[in-house]
Design a protein around this motif. Structure first.
Motif, PDB file in Angstrom:
ATOM      1  N   ASN A  11       0.711  -1.159  -0.176  1.00  0.00           N
ATOM      2  CA  ASN A  11      -0.097  -0.130   0.002  1.00  0.00           C
ATOM      3  C   ASN A  11       1.012   1.193   0.025  1.00  0.00           C
ATOM      4  OD1 ASN A  11      -2.268   1.715   0.145  1.00  0.00           O
ATOM      5  ND2 ASN A  11      -2.937   1.093   2.086  1.00  0.00           N
ATOM      6  N   ILE A  12       1.727   1.382  -1.210  1.00  0.00           N
ATOM      7  CA  ILE A  12       2.351   2.387  -1.364  1.00  0.00           C
ATOM      8  C   ILE A  12       1.913   3.550  -1.856  1.00  0.00           C
ATOM      9  CG2 ILE A  12       4.839   2.962  -2.363  1.00  0.00           C
ATOM     10  CD1 ILE A  12       5.030   1.042  -0.389  1.00  0.00           C
ATOM     11  N   PRO A  13       2.157   5.020  -1.495  1.00  0.00           N
ATOM     12  CA  PRO A  13       1.855   6.223  -2.141  1.00  0.00           C
ATOM     13  C   PRO A  13       2.047   6.341  -3.395  1.00  0.00           C
ATOM     14  CG  PRO A  13       2.582   6.703   0.127  1.00  0.00           C
ATOM     15  CD  PRO A  13       2.905   5.197  -0.171  1.00  0.00           C
ATOM     16  N   PHE A  45      -4.163 -12.345  -1.344  1.00  0.00           N
ATOM     17  CA  PHE A  45      -4.825 -11.084  -0.879  1.00  0.00           C
ATOM     18  C   PHE A  45      -4.023 -10.675   0.393  1.00  0.00           C
ATOM     19  CE2 PHE A  45      -9.382 -12.868  -2.046  1.00  0.00           C
ATOM     20  CZ  PHE A  45      -9.225 -12.526  -3.174  1.00  0.00           C
ATOM     21  N   GLN A  46      -3.990  -9.263   0.555  1.00  0.00           N
ATOM     22  CA  GLN A  46      -3.420  -8.610   1.757  1.00  0.00           C
ATOM     23  C   GLN A  46      -3.941  -9.338   2.861  1.00  0.00           C
ATOM     24  OE1 GLN A  46      -1.123  -8.007   4.021  1.00  0.00           O
ATOM     25  NE2 GLN A  46      -0.752  -6.130   2.927  1.00  0.00           N
ATOM     26  N   MET A  47      -3.458  -9.708   4.072  1.00  0.00           N
ATOM     27  CA  MET A  47      -4.062 -10.218   5.158  1.00  0.00           C
ATOM     28  C   MET A  47      -5.075  -9.215   5.735  1.00  0.00           C
ATOM     29  SD  MET A  47      -0.676 -11.954   7.089  1.00  0.00           S
ATOM     30  CE  MET A  47      -0.249 -10.511   7.415  1.00  0.00           C
ATOM     31  N   GLU A  48      -6.152  -9.636   6.379  1.00  0.00           N
ATOM     32  CA  GLU A  48      -7.091  -8.884   6.889  1.00  0.00           C
ATOM     33  C   GLU A  48      -6.789  -8.484   8.495  1.00  0.00           C
ATOM     34  OE1 GLU A  48     -11.534 -10.166   5.011  1.00  0.00           O
ATOM     35  OE2 GLU A  48     -10.231 -11.768   5.988  1.00  0.00           O
ATOM     36  N   ARG A  49      -5.873  -9.227   9.035  1.00  0.00           N
ATOM     37  CA  ARG A  49      -5.348  -9.318  10.348  1.00  0.00           C
ATOM     38  C   ARG A  49      -4.309  -7.862  10.303  1.00  0.00           C
ATOM     39  NH1 ARG A  49      -1.949 -14.570  11.635  1.00  0.00           N
ATOM     40  NH2 ARG A  49      -4.097 -15.167  10.958  1.00  0.00           N
ATOM     41  N   PHE A  50      -4.005  -7.507   9.226  1.00  0.00           N
ATOM     42  CA  PHE A  50      -2.939  -6.377   8.989  1.00  0.00           C
ATOM     43  C   PHE A  50      -3.716  -5.229   8.387  1.00  0.00           C
ATOM     44  CE2 PHE A  50       0.408  -4.374   6.309  1.00  0.00           C
ATOM     45  CZ  PHE A  50       1.079  -3.483   7.332  1.00  0.00           C
ATOM     46  N   ARG A  51      -4.217  -5.477   7.135  1.00  0.00           N
ATOM     47  CA  ARG A  51      -5.024  -4.382   6.474  1.00  0.00           C
ATOM     48  C   ARG A  51      -6.328  -4.797   5.925  1.00  0.00           C
ATOM     49  NH1 ARG A  51      -2.738   0.397   5.579  1.00  0.00           N
ATOM     50  NH2 ARG A  51      -0.283   0.803   5.436  1.00  0.00           N
ATOM     51  N   THR A  52      -6.520  -4.876   4.830  1.00  0.00           N
ATOM     52  CA  THR A  52      -7.899  -5.506   4.351  1.00  0.00           C
ATOM     53  C   THR A  52      -7.514  -6.424   2.873  1.00  0.00           C
ATOM     54  OG1 THR A  52      -8.584  -3.751   2.568  1.00  0.00           O
ATOM     55  CG2 THR A  52      -9.183  -3.410   4.840  1.00  0.00           C
ATOM     56  N   ALA A  53      -8.341  -7.306   2.814  1.00  0.00           N
ATOM     57  CA  ALA A  53      -8.178  -8.279   1.422  1.00  0.00           C
ATOM     58  C   ALA A  53      -8.132  -7.169   0.265  1.00  0.00           C
ATOM     59  CB  ALA A  53      -9.270  -9.156   1.446  1.00  0.00           C
ATOM     60  N   LEU A  54      -8.836  -6.067   0.316  1.00  0.00           N
ATOM     61  CA  LEU A  54      -8.861  -5.288  -0.932  1.00  0.00           C
ATOM     62  C   LEU A  54      -7.422  -4.368  -1.076  1.00  0.00           C
ATOM     63  CD1 LEU A  54     -12.465  -4.192  -0.824  1.00  0.00           C
ATOM     64  CD2 LEU A  54     -11.615  -6.147  -2.222  1.00  0.00           C
ATOM     65  N   ASP A  55      -6.508  -4.412  -0.214  1.00  0.00           N
ATOM     66  CA  ASP A  55      -5.286  -3.676  -0.228  1.00  0.00           C
ATOM     67  C   ASP A  55      -4.535  -4.325  -1.309  1.00  0.00           C
ATOM     68  OD1 ASP A  55      -5.052  -1.225   1.540  1.00  0.00           O
ATOM     69  OD2 ASP A  55      -6.004  -2.580   2.811  1.00  0.00           O
ATOM     70  N   PRO A  56      -3.664  -3.750  -1.730  1.00  0.00           N
ATOM     71  CA  PRO A  56      -2.688  -4.371  -2.817  1.00  0.00           C
ATOM     72  C   PRO A  56      -1.792  -5.572  -2.627  1.00  0.00           C
ATOM     73  CG  PRO A  56      -1.855  -2.134  -2.314  1.00  0.00           C
ATOM     74  CD  PRO A  56      -3.293  -2.288  -1.749  1.00  0.00           C
ATOM     75  N   MET A  57      -1.600  -6.420  -3.018  1.00  0.00           N
ATOM     76  CA  MET A  57      -0.561  -7.803  -2.830  1.00  0.00           C
ATOM     77  C   MET A  57      -0.158  -8.177  -4.140  1.00  0.00           C
ATOM     78  SD  MET A  57       0.732  -9.761  -0.679  1.00  0.00           S
ATOM     79  CE  MET A  57       0.186  -8.891   0.748  1.00  0.00           C
ATOM     80  N   LEU A  58       1.313  -8.367  -4.259  1.00  0.00           N
ATOM     81  CA  LEU A  58       1.715  -8.886  -5.147  1.00  0.00           C
ATOM     82  C   LEU A  58       2.184 -10.552  -5.238  1.00  0.00           C
ATOM     83  CD1 LEU A  58       4.573  -6.208  -6.363  1.00  0.00           C
ATOM     84  CD2 LEU A  58       2.068  -6.453  -6.954  1.00  0.00           C
TER      85      LEU A  58
END
Length: 294
Positions: A11-13, A45-58
């Motif tokens: 989740n980089i600007p 997906f990004q971990m929900e325990r950290f951010r949300t599943a809709l945040d970017p993940m490579l």
């Protein structure tokens, strides 16, 4: 004591265009400050325990291939690949490819998987935990066979391979190190003892002594060398950049227990800057700490 960095927040600007240059700069900084590992998560997906599943993940191994091209010394791996994400024969081939193209810097990080939502979302089977642990053990055995001179079949309960051909072989001999993630005492640490060259404990400082004792007991039972396993733990509750003295006190406690390597999240929005701050404020003092000898 050695240290490494974990790039887990995309989740980089300015993403997605900003991700590649920030990832490159962070990996280069990690190598410049003396890091021994550079790792990424392996999730859809990004971990929900950290951010949300809709945040970017490579995707993890494509990311590591990119990092291999901009670094030359630091070890590369996932922390850790869920056994369900790829067929183990393909995973062994991917890890071998990373080892060859990084000129011998790959390790295979693997675990039993846990993130049900990403499996269901993308249609990937997610069996019960008992079955996933059985699959994990078979996957490790398949990788070891593919990294051996045995090109023959593999017959397991969950996987059947007609041929375990794997050419070219990895550069590291006898094979890239296997790092099994987790701290489960009955199954995970037993598999670390039996198969792995490293463990990745996600445990509070006060819990580490007990976990290492359990690992030692498993090594004694299966007849492997406890001292040959690299003992690694994820960072901890204290931010090493914000409070170096408190962190280093924790590091000294971990080293006294035999922990050899600590692993930190590269903090956004400027992970490369955070890594350089770590290098300026903590790295030299941390590497001066000697882990306890057995």
């Amino acid at each position: 004591m050695r240290f490494g960095f974990h790039f887990m927040d995309f989740n980089i600007p300015g993403e997605p265009q900003a991700i590649a240059p920030v990832l490159r700069d962070t990996a280069v900084a990690a190598e410049e400050v003396g890091g021994s590992w550079f790792t990424v998560m392996d999730h859809y997906f990004q971990m929900e325990r950290f951010r949300t599943a809709l945040d970017p993940m490579l995707e993890g191994y494509t990311t590591l291939g990119f990092v291999a091209g901009v670094t030359s010394r630091i070890k590369l791996g996932t922390v850790v690949t869920g056994v369900t994400y790829r067929h183990p024969g393909l995973l062994a081939k991917i890890a071998t490819t990373l080892d060859v193209l990084s000129e011998g810097r790959a390790f295979l990080g693997i675990g039993a998987a846990w993130y049900e939502r990403e499996h269901l979302a993308l249609g990937v089977p997610f069996p019960e935990l008992k079955v996933r642990f059985e699959m994990l053990e078979e996957a490790v055995r398949i990788a070891l066979q593919m990294w051996s001179d045995d090109d023959g079949p593999y017959e397991g309960t969950h996987y059947r391979l007609a041929e375990t051909i794997n050419r070219p072989a990895p550069i590291q001999t006898p094979h890239p190190p296997i790092v099994i993630g987790g701290a489960g005492e009955r199954k995970t640490l037993r598999m670390v003892a039996q198969y792995a060259q490293g463990c990745n404990l996600i445990a509070a400082v006060d819990e580490v002594e007990h976990k290492l004792q359990v690992l030692r007991e498993h090594c004694d039972r299966v007849g492997t060398d406890y001292d040959a396993i690299e003992k690694t733990t994820q960072g901890g509750a204290t931010d090493p950049v914000a409070d170096p003295d408190a962190f280093l006190r924790d590091a000294e406690r971990l080293a006294a227990l035999g922990i050899e390597h600590v692993h930190f999240r590269a903090v956004t929005p400027d992970p490369a800057g955070w890594v350089r701050q770590f290098g300026d404020t903590v790295a030299e003092r941390l590497t001066a700490i000697e882990p306890a000898k057995p």
